[in-house]
Design a protein around this motif. Sequence first.
Motif, mmCIF file in Angstrom:
data_model
loop_
_atom_site.group_PDB
_atom_site.id
_atom_site.type_symbol
_atom_site.label_atom_id
_atom_site.label_comp_id
_atom_site.label_asym_id
_atom_site.label_seq_id
_atom_site.Cartn_x
_atom_site.Cartn_y
_atom_site.Cartn_z
ATOM 1 N N UNK A 286 1.073 -19.280 19.721
ATOM 2 C CA UNK A 286 1.197 -18.139 18.802
ATOM 3 C C UNK A 286 1.285 -18.719 17.367
ATOM 4 N N UNK A 287 0.128 -18.678 16.666
ATOM 5 C CA UNK A 287 -0.090 -19.150 15.407
ATOM 6 C C UNK A 287 -1.085 -18.350 14.667
ATOM 7 N N UNK A 288 -0.849 -17.954 13.315
ATOM 8 C CA UNK A 288 -1.910 -17.182 12.569
ATOM 9 C C UNK A 288 -2.335 -18.332 11.810
ATOM 10 N N UNK A 289 -4.005 -18.156 11.742
ATOM 11 C CA UNK A 289 -4.807 -18.930 10.978
ATOM 12 C C UNK A 289 -5.519 -18.544 9.683
ATOM 13 N N UNK A 290 -5.202 -19.150 8.770
ATOM 14 C CA UNK A 290 -5.931 -18.632 7.530
ATOM 15 C C UNK A 290 -6.799 -19.970 7.159
ATOM 16 N N UNK A 291 -7.877 -19.492 6.144
ATOM 17 C CA UNK A 291 -8.647 -20.834 5.742
ATOM 18 C C UNK A 291 -8.022 -21.187 4.203
ATOM 19 N N UNK A 292 -8.618 -22.074 3.673
ATOM 20 C CA UNK A 292 -7.821 -22.362 2.432
ATOM 21 C C UNK A 292 -7.901 -21.582 1.340
ATOM 22 N N UNK A 293 -8.803 -20.780 1.127
ATOM 23 C CA UNK A 293 -8.962 -19.804 0.052
ATOM 24 C C UNK A 293 -7.714 -18.847 0.291
#
Lengths: 202, 202
Positions: A178-185
């Motif tokens: 369980x992890x939320x993934x964001x891009x660098x922006x």
Amino acid sequence: MNNADMEALARVVMGRIFIPLEASGRHVHVTEAQARALFGHGLTPKRPLSQPGQFLANERVTVMGPKGKLDNVAVLGPERKEGQLELSLTDGRILGITPPIRPSGNVADSPGCILSGPQGQVALPRGVIAAQRHIHMTPADAAQMNVTDKQVVKLQVYTARPLIFEDVLVRVSPDFATFAHLDYDEANACGFTQGDLGRIVT
Amino acid sequence: MNNADMEALARVVMGRIFIPLEASGRHVHVTEAQARALFGHGLTPKRPLSQPGQFLANERVTVMGPKGKLDNVAVLGPERKEGQLELSLTDGRILGITPPIRPSGNVADSPGCILSGPQGQVALPRGVIAAQRHIHMTPADAAQMNVTDKQVVKLQVYTARPLIFEDVLVRVSPDFATFAHLDYDEANACGFTQGDLGRIVT
């Protein structure tokens, strides 16, 4: 309770409410045939990623688009059935490519690019996307947080520049952590630093 | 009502609810003395900005940090009492500078950089910041939207990747036009395109 028990309890309670955030840098997925063409051999693992079985490869590529290139781009393993380049909209400006916002693997009608490795080049006819922000979730955590696979939720992030992301895709699988993934922006927009947490809100 | 009346009415109603968004690219403010040192003369206007009296200058600078440089950086006029470089966290990585998140003009203890122009270089001893997201607002709009100067609000944006920005600073002045300003990390994180609108939410 002793301190160790208290800490274990605190971790369980936190895990029922909060989701750890991760920032995903630009990266490439390749097929076995593409790996051989680029590197002369299959991908070799440098270090494991948070998702079980996934790894950062020792191998790196240069990505070329109509307006520019990005050097030293990470390749993630294991190999997949179709090549894919995941980048931020900022990266897309450098390459001169406008990637559609898509869940990983949803590459229909997406633009392509050229990958260049030490042993050769590979043209991806399609597969350049900006990954839709998403939460990988175990079935147990999904049940706990009362969400289901492919549900779209709001994610409040407790970061230096707090905000609430809408349109966050939940993906549930026993193969996930369980992890939320964001891009660098997205990570920079919310001032993310390692260890920051988020929470699903309604 | 005829069409022109309908359109005028729609514009008034929209303006009472929605705030136009703008993405601010990296830019520099300089003093009169710094402008002379960099360019041999004061700033000359290329085109007006949305804020009354502010302009994009014809003059451009290269910004240098410990790890890298950014070429062709915009300079905004008119000249100010202290030099300032506003950039995104992404830009900061390129320069090797971690800018604090600050309202414009709040430069105490912020890092510095070198500015380079066609006539010379200038060292900014401080003034490198990432601008805190903010809304410029006329007193009339502030009264209409029930907010006051320096209030911190949430801004919901109706964009391709919708989200709700927290910690958005309201600045009210008769010298302003009403616009919400995002940096490029924030603009990309929400998939901003020209003409997109936001709304203050509670």
